[in-house]
Design a protein around this motif. Structure first.
Motif, PDB file in Angstrom:
ATOM      1  N   VAL A  98      60.960  37.969  42.909  1.00 15.35           N
ATOM      2  CA  VAL A  98      59.942  37.696  41.896  1.00 15.35           C
ATOM      3  C   VAL A  98      58.928  36.687  42.421  1.00 15.35           C
ATOM      4  CG1 VAL A  98      59.515  36.754  39.577  1.00 15.35           C
ATOM      5  CG2 VAL A  98      61.471  38.278  39.979  1.00 15.35           C
ATOM      6  N   LEU A  99      59.402  35.668  43.110  1.00 14.41           N
ATOM      7  CA  LEU A  99      58.524  34.622  43.631  1.00 14.41           C
ATOM      8  C   LEU A  99      57.514  35.150  44.648  1.00 14.41           C
ATOM      9  CD1 LEU A  99      61.087  31.706  43.964  1.00 14.41           C
ATOM     10  CD2 LEU A  99      58.942  31.608  42.662  1.00 14.41           C
ATOM     11  N   THR A 100      57.842  36.234  45.336  1.00 18.38           N
ATOM     12  CA  THR A 100      56.897  36.769  46.319  1.00 18.38           C
ATOM     13  C   THR A 100      55.597  37.228  45.660  1.00 18.38           C
ATOM     14  OG1 THR A 100      57.868  39.009  46.228  1.00 18.38           O
ATOM     15  CG2 THR A 100      58.729  37.487  47.896  1.00 18.38           C
ATOM     16  N   GLY A 101      55.619  37.422  44.356  1.00 23.40           N
ATOM     17  CA  GLY A 101      54.386  37.758  43.654  1.00 23.40           C
ATOM     18  C   GLY A 101      53.349  36.649  43.690  1.00 23.40           C
ATOM     19  N   ARG A 102      53.762  35.430  44.037  1.00 28.86           N
ATOM     20  CA  ARG A 102      52.835  34.298  44.099  1.00 28.86           C
ATOM     21  C   ARG A 102      52.247  34.090  45.490  1.00 28.86           C
ATOM     22  NH1 ARG A 102      49.983  33.116  41.499  1.00 28.86           N
ATOM     23  NH2 ARG A 102      49.846  30.856  41.809  1.00 28.86           N
ATOM     24  N   ARG A 119      56.949  24.642  39.953  1.00 27.47           N
ATOM     25  CA  ARG A 119      56.333  25.324  38.804  1.00 27.47           C
ATOM     26  C   ARG A 119      56.489  26.840  38.925  1.00 27.47           C
ATOM     27  NH1 ARG A 119      55.279  24.702  33.607  1.00 27.47           N
ATOM     28  NH2 ARG A 119      55.889  26.875  33.443  1.00 27.47           N
ATOM     29  N   ASP A 120      56.297  27.370  40.123  1.00 25.39           N
ATOM     30  CA  ASP A 120      56.453  28.814  40.331  1.00 25.39           C
ATOM     31  C   ASP A 120      57.907  29.243  40.163  1.00 25.39           C
ATOM     32  OD1 ASP A 120      53.761  29.165  40.790  1.00 25.39           O
ATOM     33  OD2 ASP A 120      53.928  29.078  42.964  1.00 25.39           O
ATOM     34  N   GLN A 121      58.836  28.429  40.633  1.00 25.05           N
ATOM     35  CA  GLN A 121      60.253  28.749  40.465  1.00 25.05           C
ATOM     36  C   GLN A 121      60.622  28.803  38.983  1.00 25.05           C
ATOM     37  OE1 GLN A 121      63.042  26.678  43.127  1.00 25.05           O
ATOM     38  NE2 GLN A 121      61.277  25.948  44.288  1.00 25.05           N
ATOM     39  N   LEU A 122      60.087  27.858  38.212  1.00 16.35           N
ATOM     40  CA  LEU A 122      60.355  27.854  36.772  1.00 16.35           C
ATOM     41  C   LEU A 122      59.748  29.083  36.112  1.00 16.35           C
ATOM     42  CD1 LEU A 122      61.428  26.502  34.228  1.00 16.35           C
ATOM     43  CD2 LEU A 122      59.312  25.157  34.126  1.00 16.35           C
ATOM     44  N   ASP A 123      58.506  29.421  36.473  1.00 13.99           N
ATOM     45  CA  ASP A 123      57.854  30.599  35.897  1.00 13.99           C
ATOM     46  C   ASP A 123      58.644  31.871  36.218  1.00 13.99           C
ATOM     47  OD1 ASP A 123      55.851  29.061  34.840  1.00 13.99           O
ATOM     48  OD2 ASP A 123      54.374  29.540  36.386  1.00 13.99           O
ATOM     49  N   ALA A 124      59.148  31.973  37.452  1.00 10.16           N
ATOM     50  CA  ALA A 124      59.915  33.153  37.844  1.00 10.16           C
ATOM     51  C   ALA A 124      61.207  33.266  37.045  1.00 10.16           C
ATOM     52  CB  ALA A 124      60.214  33.113  39.341  1.00 10.16           C
ATOM     53  N   MET A 125      61.881  32.122  36.826  1.00  5.27           N
ATOM     54  CA  MET A 125      63.103  32.130  36.027  1.00  5.27           C
ATOM     55  C   MET A 125      62.812  32.523  34.590  1.00  5.27           C
ATOM     56  SD  MET A 125      65.988  31.672  37.555  1.00  5.27           S
ATOM     57  CE  MET A 125      66.934  31.374  36.057  1.00  5.27           C
ATOM     58  N   GLN A 160      51.947  37.670  39.784  1.00  9.58           N
ATOM     59  CA  GLN A 160      50.605  37.694  40.360  1.00  9.58           C
ATOM     60  C   GLN A 160      49.553  37.240  39.357  1.00  9.58           C
ATOM     61  OE1 GLN A 160      51.635  41.737  42.964  1.00  9.58           O
ATOM     62  NE2 GLN A 160      49.571  41.470  42.141  1.00  9.58           N
ATOM     63  N   ARG A 161      49.995  37.054  38.096  1.00 12.61           N
ATOM     64  CA  ARG A 161      49.084  36.681  37.006  1.00 12.61           C
ATOM     65  C   ARG A 161      47.951  37.701  36.889  1.00 12.61           C
ATOM     66  NH1 ARG A 161      49.392  30.310  38.784  1.00 12.61           N
ATOM     67  NH2 ARG A 161      51.569  30.064  38.189  1.00 12.61           N
ATOM     68  N   PRO A 162      48.341  38.972  36.697  1.00 11.24           N
ATOM     69  CA  PRO A 162      47.345  40.044  36.698  1.00 11.24           C
ATOM     70  C   PRO A 162      46.632  40.170  35.354  1.00 11.24           C
ATOM     71  CG  PRO A 162      49.499  40.968  36.298  1.00 11.24           C
ATOM     72  CD  PRO A 162      49.706  39.493  36.512  1.00 11.24           C
ATOM     73  N   ALA A 163      45.538  40.900  35.392  1.00 10.17           N
ATOM     74  CA  ALA A 163      44.848  41.297  34.165  1.00 10.17           C
ATOM     75  C   ALA A 163      45.279  42.696  33.753  1.00 10.17           C
ATOM     76  CB  ALA A 163      43.337  41.267  34.388  1.00 10.17           C
ATOM     77  N   MET A 164      45.862  43.430  34.703  1.00 11.94           N
ATOM     78  CA  MET A 164      46.195  44.830  34.468  1.00 11.94           C
ATOM     79  C   MET A 164      47.413  45.202  35.294  1.00 11.94           C
ATOM     80  SD  MET A 164      43.658  48.120  34.992  1.00 11.94           S
ATOM     81  CE  MET A 164      42.993  47.438  36.508  1.00 11.94           C
ATOM     82  N   ILE A 165      48.250  46.074  34.744  1.00 15.02           N
ATOM     83  CA  ILE A 165      49.400  46.612  35.473  1.00 15.02           C
ATOM     84  C   ILE A 165      49.165  48.095  35.736  1.00 15.02           C
ATOM     85  CG2 ILE A 165      51.821  47.295  35.235  1.00 15.02           C
ATOM     86  CD1 ILE A 165      52.402  44.641  33.986  1.00 15.02           C
ATOM     87  N   LEU A 166      49.380  48.494  36.985  1.00 16.06           N
ATOM     88  CA  LEU A 166      49.303  49.891  37.387  1.00 16.06           C
ATOM     89  C   LEU A 166      50.702  50.307  37.824  1.00 16.06           C
ATOM     90  CD1 LEU A 166      46.111  49.587  39.646  1.00 16.06           C
ATOM     91  CD2 LEU A 166      46.189  50.234  37.224  1.00 16.06           C
ATOM     92  N   ALA A 167      51.357  51.112  37.018  1.00 12.17           N
ATOM     93  CA  ALA A 167      52.744  51.504  37.289  1.00 12.17           C
ATOM     94  C   ALA A 167      52.784  52.962  37.739  1.00 12.17           C
ATOM     95  CB  ALA A 167      53.606  51.300  36.050  1.00 12.17           C
TER      96      ALA A 167
END
Length: 258
Positions: A98-102, A119-125, A160-167
């Motif tokens: 999950v953290l690799t998204g940062r 902060r990123d570790q907390l957000d990922a958790m 990644q804090r995206p505006a849009m998800i493309l799945a």
């Protein structure tokens, strides 16, 4: 986000043929169609993972077709991709994946050392907890079920804090129960975060159950763009005409009385 006459060609093969559509902020759109219709290529073109051959693409106030360098890098982060095969590092635990998204916003030395800010570790958790995976945070993802791995991939995309998800076919490798859980997860994110979501689906039933709107592609062209209620059984049958096995796989119950 809006596409105007968007085309993608690979030599003499036209994968996406001059499609035009707009997606409102916070809308959830399912893209359906038979194999080879251009669904995956369209999403990858929106993310600029494949070259755009013609037309224009606009998003976040920019002409995406003209972005280069850092601006293109940022667009790819803002239009986060989720893939059918998860694209995770199997020997790393869920939290690290999950953290690799940062990594897009971190200095190179952090990506090289694997040292992430607190902060990123907390957000990922918190994301893993939101997606019901907090107890799997330190489990290597190769030991997780397919549905759990896909939810880890969704959490990584959100980092990644995206505006849009493309799945891109996020349920294709999953059994029906896990496919439903993944779609429920995407729908919840779409609703609670107002996250614009485009999702390629082979299962028409899932598209009708979870999307606000459905776009159907055939041979790279849009043949339907409307609400799930307006997608008739006749149109579904014509969409998958010529391949009974694929039609049965895509919409077995919907086609029983078509």
């Amino acid at each position: 986000m809006a596409a105007q006459g968007l085309s993608v060609r690979f030599g003499s093969v036209v994968a996406v043929d001059s499609v035009s559509f707009a997606v409102a902020r916070g809308e959830m759109v399912a893209i359906i169609g038979p194999s080879g219709a251009g669904k995956s290529t369209l999403l990858r073109a929106i993310n600029r993972l494949v070259p755009i051959s013609g037309g224009r693409l606009f998003g976040e106030g920019s002409d995406v077709t003209r972005l280069k360098g850092r601006a293109l890098h940022r667009w790819r982060a803002r239009a986060a991709m989720i893939f059918q095969q998860f694209n995770l590092s199997p020997r790393l635990d869920a939290l690290t994946n999950v953290l690799t998204g940062r990594l897009i916003d971190l200095p190179f030395w952090r990506s090289w050392t694997g040292f992430f800010p607190h902060r990123d570790q907390l957000d990922a958790m918190l994301l893993l907890d939101e997606l019901g995976l907090s107890e799997k945070a330190f489990v290597r993802v190769e030991r997780l079920s397919g549905g759990q791995q896909q939810r880890v991939a969704i959490a990584r995309a959100l980092m990644q804090r995206p505006a849009m998800i493309l799945a891109d076919e996020p349920t294709a490798s999953l059994d029906p129960r896990n496919a439903t859980v993944v779609m429920q997860t995407l729908r919840a994110i779409n609703r609670t975060r107002g996250m614009t979501t485009l999702v390629n689906l082979h299962d028409v039933g899932l598209a009708r159950a979870f999307a606000d709107r459905i776009i159907a592609l055939r041979a790279g062209r849009i043949v339907f763009d409307g609400t799930p209620a307006d997608l008739s059984k006749t149109l579904i049958a014509s969409l998958y005409a010529g391949d009974e096995a694929e039609a049965e796989e895509a919409a077995p119950r919907l086609l029983e009385t078509a």
